[in-house]
Scaffold this active site. Structure first.
Site, PDB file in Angstrom:
ATOM      1  N   ASP A 101       4.691 -12.902   4.009  1.00 45.04           N
ATOM      2  CA  ASP A 101       4.335 -11.497   4.232  1.00 45.04           C
ATOM      3  C   ASP A 101       5.577 -10.620   4.386  1.00 45.04           C
ATOM      4  O   ASP A 101       5.480  -9.469   4.795  1.00 45.04           O
ATOM      5  CB  ASP A 101       3.419 -11.335   5.448  1.00 45.04           C
ATOM      6  CG  ASP A 101       2.798  -9.947   5.557  1.00 45.04           C
ATOM      7  OD1 ASP A 101       2.415  -9.386   4.513  1.00 45.04           O
ATOM      8  OD2 ASP A 101       2.718  -9.404   6.681  1.00 45.04           O
ATOM      9  N   SER A 140       0.816  -1.218   0.000  1.00 38.67           N
ATOM     10  CA  SER A 140       0.000   0.000   0.000  1.00 38.67           C
ATOM     11  C   SER A 140       0.848   1.265   0.000  1.00 38.67           C
ATOM     12  O   SER A 140       0.405   2.311  -0.491  1.00 38.67           O
ATOM     13  CB  SER A 140      -0.941   0.005   1.202  1.00 38.67           C
ATOM     14  OG  SER A 140      -0.227   0.052   2.415  1.00 38.67           O
TER      15      SER A 140
END
Length: 293
Positions: A249, A77
Protein backbone atom coordinates in the site's frame (compact mmCIF):
# COMPACT_ATOMS: atom_id res chain seq x y z
CA UNK A 1 12.93 11.84 -0.07
CA UNK A 2 11.66 15.27 -0.97
CA UNK A 3 10.23 17.66 1.56
CA UNK A 4 6.52 18.35 1.44
CA UNK A 5 5.43 21.56 -0.24
CA UNK A 6 2.71 23.87 1.02
CA UNK A 7 -0.46 22.00 1.99
CA UNK A 8 1.05 18.72 0.81
CA UNK A 9 1.68 15.72 3.06
CA UNK A 10 4.17 12.89 3.32
CA UNK A 11 2.65 9.54 4.29
CA UNK A 12 5.59 7.16 3.93
CA UNK A 13 8.39 6.15 6.26
CA UNK A 14 11.61 8.05 5.48
CA UNK A 15 13.92 5.16 6.49
CA UNK A 16 12.09 1.83 6.20
CA UNK A 17 13.90 -1.07 7.85
CA UNK A 18 15.33 -4.00 5.96
CA UNK A 19 12.89 -6.86 6.53
CA UNK A 20 14.03 -10.08 8.15
CA UNK A 21 11.78 -12.07 5.82
CA UNK A 22 13.15 -12.75 2.32
CA UNK A 23 10.39 -13.08 -0.32
CA UNK A 24 10.58 -15.83 -2.95
CA UNK A 25 12.05 -15.15 -6.37
CA UNK A 26 9.62 -13.20 -8.53
CA UNK A 27 7.60 -11.84 -5.61
CA UNK A 28 5.02 -9.17 -6.44
CA UNK A 29 3.95 -6.17 -4.40
CA UNK A 30 0.38 -6.31 -5.72
CA UNK A 31 -0.90 -3.07 -4.19
CA UNK A 32 1.10 0.14 -4.34
CA UNK A 33 0.67 3.62 -5.78
CA UNK A 34 2.59 6.53 -7.24
CA UNK A 35 1.93 10.22 -6.60
CA UNK A 36 2.88 12.56 -9.43
CA UNK A 37 5.41 14.05 -9.81
CA UNK A 38 2.83 16.83 -9.68
CA UNK A 39 4.74 19.02 -12.14
CA UNK A 40 4.26 16.32 -14.80
CA UNK A 41 1.04 14.65 -13.64
CA UNK A 42 -1.21 17.09 -11.76
CA UNK A 43 -3.65 15.86 -9.15
CA UNK A 44 -7.38 15.84 -9.76
CA UNK A 45 -9.27 19.03 -8.87
CA UNK A 46 -11.57 16.71 -6.87
CA UNK A 47 -8.71 15.17 -4.86
CA UNK A 48 -9.52 14.83 -1.15
CA UNK A 49 -5.82 14.79 -0.21
CA UNK A 50 -2.70 16.36 -1.69
CA UNK A 51 0.38 14.16 -1.21
CA UNK A 52 3.97 15.05 -1.85
CA UNK A 53 5.59 13.50 -4.92
CA UNK A 54 6.29 9.77 -4.69
CA UNK A 55 7.24 8.69 -8.19
CA UNK A 56 8.62 5.57 -9.87
CA UNK A 57 12.23 6.01 -8.73
CA UNK A 58 11.15 5.96 -5.10
CA UNK A 59 8.89 2.97 -5.72
CA UNK A 60 11.60 0.95 -7.43
CA UNK A 61 14.18 1.78 -4.75
CA UNK A 62 11.84 0.64 -1.99
CA UNK A 63 10.90 -2.50 -3.91
CA UNK A 64 14.56 -3.48 -4.19
CA UNK A 65 15.15 -2.81 -0.49
CA UNK A 66 12.21 -5.01 0.48
CA UNK A 67 13.26 -7.87 -1.82
CA UNK A 68 10.47 -7.74 -4.39
CA UNK A 69 10.81 -8.14 -8.16
CA UNK A 70 7.54 -6.78 -9.52
CA UNK A 71 4.76 -4.34 -8.64
CA UNK A 72 1.11 -3.68 -9.39
CA UNK A 73 0.50 0.07 -9.38
CA UNK A 74 -3.06 0.91 -8.39
CA UNK A 75 -4.35 4.28 -9.53
CA UNK A 76 -4.59 6.56 -6.50
CA UNK A 77 -7.81 8.51 -5.96
CA UNK A 78 -5.89 11.81 -5.84
CA UNK A 79 -5.20 11.42 -9.58
CA UNK A 80 -8.84 10.75 -10.44
CA UNK A 81 -9.33 9.21 -13.89
CA UNK A 82 -6.09 10.64 -15.28
CA UNK A 83 -3.95 7.49 -15.30
CA UNK A 84 -0.79 9.06 -16.71
CA UNK A 85 1.21 8.83 -13.49
CA UNK A 86 0.43 5.13 -13.21
CA UNK A 87 1.19 4.54 -16.90
CA UNK A 88 4.48 6.40 -16.52
CA UNK A 89 5.55 4.07 -13.72
CA UNK A 90 4.63 1.01 -15.79
CA UNK A 91 6.48 2.33 -18.85
CA UNK A 92 9.63 2.92 -16.83
CA UNK A 93 9.55 -0.47 -15.14
CA UNK A 94 10.90 -2.69 -17.91
CA UNK A 95 7.86 -5.01 -17.76
CA UNK A 96 8.17 -5.39 -13.98
CA UNK A 97 4.94 -3.44 -13.35
CA UNK A 98 1.32 -3.84 -14.23
CA UNK A 99 -1.48 -1.44 -13.33
CA UNK A 100 -5.05 -1.01 -12.17
CA UNK A 101 -6.75 2.06 -13.63
CA UNK A 102 -9.59 4.31 -12.61
CA UNK A 103 -11.65 5.20 -15.67
CA UNK A 104 -14.52 7.48 -16.56
CA UNK A 105 -17.74 5.47 -16.84
CA UNK A 106 -18.03 6.71 -20.44
CA UNK A 107 -14.72 5.09 -21.40
CA UNK A 108 -14.84 3.41 -24.83
CA UNK A 109 -13.37 0.14 -26.02
CA UNK A 110 -10.54 1.78 -27.97
CA UNK A 111 -9.42 3.65 -24.85
CA UNK A 112 -9.50 0.44 -22.83
CA UNK A 113 -7.46 -1.39 -25.48
CA UNK A 114 -4.86 1.39 -25.36
CA UNK A 115 -4.66 1.02 -21.58
CA UNK A 116 -4.25 -2.73 -22.00
CA UNK A 117 -1.34 -2.22 -24.40
CA UNK A 118 0.24 0.03 -21.76
CA UNK A 119 0.08 -2.62 -19.03
CA UNK A 120 -3.27 -2.05 -17.33
CA UNK A 121 -5.02 -5.24 -16.26
CA UNK A 122 -7.93 -4.05 -14.14
CA UNK A 123 -10.15 -1.17 -13.07
CA UNK A 124 -10.84 0.06 -9.57
CA UNK A 125 -14.20 1.11 -8.17
CA UNK A 126 -13.96 3.12 -4.97
CA UNK A 127 -16.88 3.37 -2.55
CA UNK A 128 -15.17 5.21 0.31
CA UNK A 129 -17.18 8.37 0.80
CA UNK A 130 -14.24 10.20 2.34
CA UNK A 131 -12.30 9.72 -0.92
CA UNK A 132 -14.91 9.90 -3.68
CA UNK A 133 -18.11 11.87 -4.03
CA UNK A 134 -20.03 9.58 -6.37
CA UNK A 135 -19.95 5.83 -7.00
CA UNK A 136 -22.61 4.94 -9.59
CA UNK A 137 -23.05 1.17 -9.46
CA UNK A 138 -25.00 1.02 -12.73
CA UNK A 139 -22.26 2.84 -14.63
CA UNK A 140 -19.58 0.71 -12.99
CA UNK A 141 -21.34 -2.44 -14.17
CA UNK A 142 -21.27 -1.09 -17.72
CA UNK A 143 -17.52 -0.62 -17.40
CA UNK A 144 -17.13 -4.14 -16.02
CA UNK A 145 -18.88 -5.54 -19.10
CA UNK A 146 -16.57 -3.55 -21.37
CA UNK A 147 -13.40 -4.90 -19.74
CA UNK A 148 -14.50 -8.54 -19.67
CA UNK A 149 -13.25 -9.33 -23.22
CA UNK A 150 -9.82 -8.00 -22.25
CA UNK A 151 -9.48 -10.53 -19.44
CA UNK A 152 -9.24 -7.79 -16.83
CA UNK A 153 -10.61 -7.89 -13.30
CA UNK A 154 -12.34 -5.38 -11.06
CA UNK A 155 -10.85 -4.07 -7.82
CA UNK A 156 -13.43 -2.82 -5.33
CA UNK A 157 -12.71 -0.70 -2.25
CA UNK A 158 -15.38 -0.37 0.42
CA UNK A 159 -15.81 -0.47 4.18
CA UNK A 160 -17.33 -3.32 6.14
CA UNK A 161 -20.45 -1.47 7.19
CA UNK A 162 -21.78 -1.48 3.62
CA UNK A 163 -20.95 -5.11 2.77
CA UNK A 164 -24.60 -6.19 2.70
CA UNK A 165 -25.57 -3.50 0.21
CA UNK A 166 -22.49 -4.31 -1.90
CA UNK A 167 -23.27 -8.01 -2.35
CA UNK A 168 -25.75 -7.71 -5.28
CA UNK A 169 -23.33 -5.38 -7.08
CA UNK A 170 -20.38 -7.75 -6.55
CA UNK A 171 -22.45 -10.70 -7.75
CA UNK A 172 -23.40 -8.83 -10.94
CA UNK A 173 -19.81 -8.12 -11.99
CA UNK A 174 -18.94 -10.59 -14.78
CA UNK A 175 -15.19 -10.73 -14.10
CA UNK A 176 -12.91 -11.71 -11.24
CA UNK A 177 -13.38 -9.27 -8.37
CA UNK A 178 -10.57 -8.33 -5.97
CA UNK A 179 -11.69 -6.70 -2.73
CA UNK A 180 -9.18 -4.27 -1.29
CA UNK A 181 -8.00 -4.82 2.28
CA UNK A 182 -10.64 -7.50 3.06
CA UNK A 183 -13.37 -4.91 2.88
CA UNK A 184 -11.81 -3.19 5.88
CA UNK A 185 -13.20 -5.83 8.24
CA UNK A 186 -12.60 -5.27 11.94
CA UNK A 187 -9.52 -7.00 13.32
CA UNK A 188 -10.39 -6.27 16.94
CA UNK A 189 -13.33 -8.69 16.84
CA UNK A 190 -11.01 -11.65 16.20
CA UNK A 191 -11.04 -14.40 13.54
CA UNK A 192 -14.70 -15.25 14.17
CA UNK A 193 -15.95 -11.69 14.58
CA UNK A 194 -19.14 -10.70 12.74
CA UNK A 195 -17.48 -8.55 10.08
CA UNK A 196 -14.76 -11.08 9.28
CA UNK A 197 -17.29 -13.93 9.29
CA UNK A 198 -19.57 -12.05 6.89
CA UNK A 199 -16.64 -11.40 4.57
CA UNK A 200 -15.58 -15.05 4.61
CA UNK A 201 -19.18 -16.05 3.84
CA UNK A 202 -19.00 -13.80 0.78
CA UNK A 203 -15.80 -15.53 -0.35
CA UNK A 204 -17.35 -18.95 0.26
CA UNK A 205 -20.39 -18.10 -1.84
CA UNK A 206 -18.57 -16.27 -4.64
CA UNK A 207 -15.50 -18.17 -5.96
CA UNK A 208 -14.78 -15.33 -8.40
CA UNK A 209 -14.01 -12.98 -5.51
CA UNK A 210 -10.40 -12.58 -4.38
CA UNK A 211 -9.04 -10.27 -1.70
CA UNK A 212 -5.91 -8.40 -0.69
CA UNK A 213 -4.66 -9.40 2.76
CA UNK A 214 -3.12 -5.99 3.24
CA UNK A 215 -2.88 -2.92 5.46
CA UNK A 216 -2.36 -4.04 9.06
CA UNK A 217 -1.43 -0.41 9.70
CA UNK A 218 -4.95 0.65 8.68
CA UNK A 219 -6.93 -2.22 10.15
CA UNK A 220 -5.20 -3.23 13.38
CA UNK A 221 -6.57 -1.86 16.63
CA UNK A 222 -3.34 -2.53 18.57
CA UNK A 223 -0.56 -1.12 16.39
CA UNK A 224 2.77 -2.51 15.21
CA UNK A 225 3.44 -5.50 15.30
CA UNK A 226 -0.29 -5.82 14.56
CA UNK A 227 -0.95 -9.10 16.39
CA UNK A 228 -4.72 -8.88 15.94
CA UNK A 229 -4.25 -8.61 12.16
CA UNK A 230 -2.06 -11.73 12.10
CA UNK A 231 -4.62 -13.71 14.11
CA UNK A 232 -7.49 -12.77 11.79
CA UNK A 233 -5.73 -12.97 8.43
CA UNK A 234 -3.80 -16.23 8.76
CA UNK A 235 -7.00 -18.32 8.58
CA UNK A 236 -8.12 -16.35 5.51
CA UNK A 237 -4.87 -17.10 3.66
CA UNK A 238 -5.14 -20.77 4.60
CA UNK A 239 -8.81 -21.00 3.60
CA UNK A 240 -8.48 -19.20 0.22
CA UNK A 241 -4.83 -19.78 -0.79
CA UNK A 242 -5.45 -19.24 -4.51
CA UNK A 243 -7.51 -16.06 -4.14
CA UNK A 244 -5.30 -13.83 -2.00
CA UNK A 245 -2.85 -11.07 -2.91
CA UNK A 246 -0.42 -9.05 -0.81
CA UNK A 247 0.92 -5.51 -1.15
CA UNK A 248 2.57 -2.72 0.81
CA UNK A 249 0.00 0.00 0.00
CA UNK A 250 3.04 2.31 -0.35
CA UNK A 251 3.11 5.31 -0.19
CA UNK A 252 0.28 4.82 2.32
CA UNK A 253 -2.29 7.47 1.35
CA UNK A 254 -3.70 9.44 4.26
CA UNK A 255 -1.54 7.67 6.85
CA UNK A 256 0.64 10.62 7.85
CA UNK A 257 -0.55 10.27 11.47
CA UNK A 258 0.35 6.56 11.65
CA UNK A 259 3.02 5.88 9.03
CA UNK A 260 4.06 2.21 8.91
CA UNK A 261 7.59 0.88 8.51
CA UNK A 262 7.50 -1.02 5.21
CA UNK A 263 10.06 -3.52 6.47
CA UNK A 264 7.68 -4.43 9.28
CA UNK A 265 4.87 -4.85 6.77
CA UNK A 266 6.97 -7.41 4.88
CA UNK A 267 7.77 -9.23 8.12
CA UNK A 268 4.03 -9.78 8.56
CA UNK A 269 4.01 -12.11 5.52
CA UNK A 270 5.31 -15.29 7.23
CA UNK A 271 2.88 -14.67 10.08
CA UNK A 272 -0.15 -14.84 7.76
CA UNK A 273 1.28 -17.27 5.16
CA UNK A 274 3.14 -19.68 7.37
CA UNK A 275 4.44 -22.19 4.81
CA UNK A 276 6.63 -21.75 1.76
CA UNK A 277 3.79 -23.03 -0.41
CA UNK A 278 1.38 -20.40 0.90
CA UNK A 279 4.00 -17.68 0.48
CA UNK A 280 4.67 -18.78 -3.09
CA UNK A 281 0.98 -18.62 -3.95
CA UNK A 282 0.40 -15.30 -2.18
CA UNK A 283 3.42 -13.46 -3.57
CA UNK A 284 4.17 -15.14 -6.93
CA UNK A 285 1.61 -17.56 -8.35
CA UNK A 286 -1.60 -15.61 -7.70
CA UNK A 287 -0.46 -12.17 -8.87
CA UNK A 288 1.35 -13.67 -11.86
CA UNK A 289 -1.85 -15.42 -12.94
CA UNK A 290 -3.87 -12.25 -12.59
CA UNK A 291 -1.45 -9.68 -14.05
CA UNK A 292 1.20 -11.27 -16.24
CA UNK A 293 -0.36 -14.30 -17.97
Amino acid sequence: MSAAGPLRVVSWHPYPSKPRYVPPLGAVDAHCHVFGPMADFPFSPKAKYLPDDAGPDMLFALRARLGFSRSVVVQASCHGTDNRATLNAIARSGDSCRGVAVVDPAVNVAELEALHASGIRGVRFNFLKRLVGDAPKDKFLEVAKKIEPLGWHVVVYFEADILDEMVPFLEAIPTIVVVDHMGRSSMSEGPEGPQVSAFKQLLDEQPKIWTKVTCPDRLSAVGDPWDDFAAVVRPIVERYPDRVLWGTDWPHPNMEANIPDDGHLVDMIPRIAVTQDLQQRLLVDNPTRLYWL
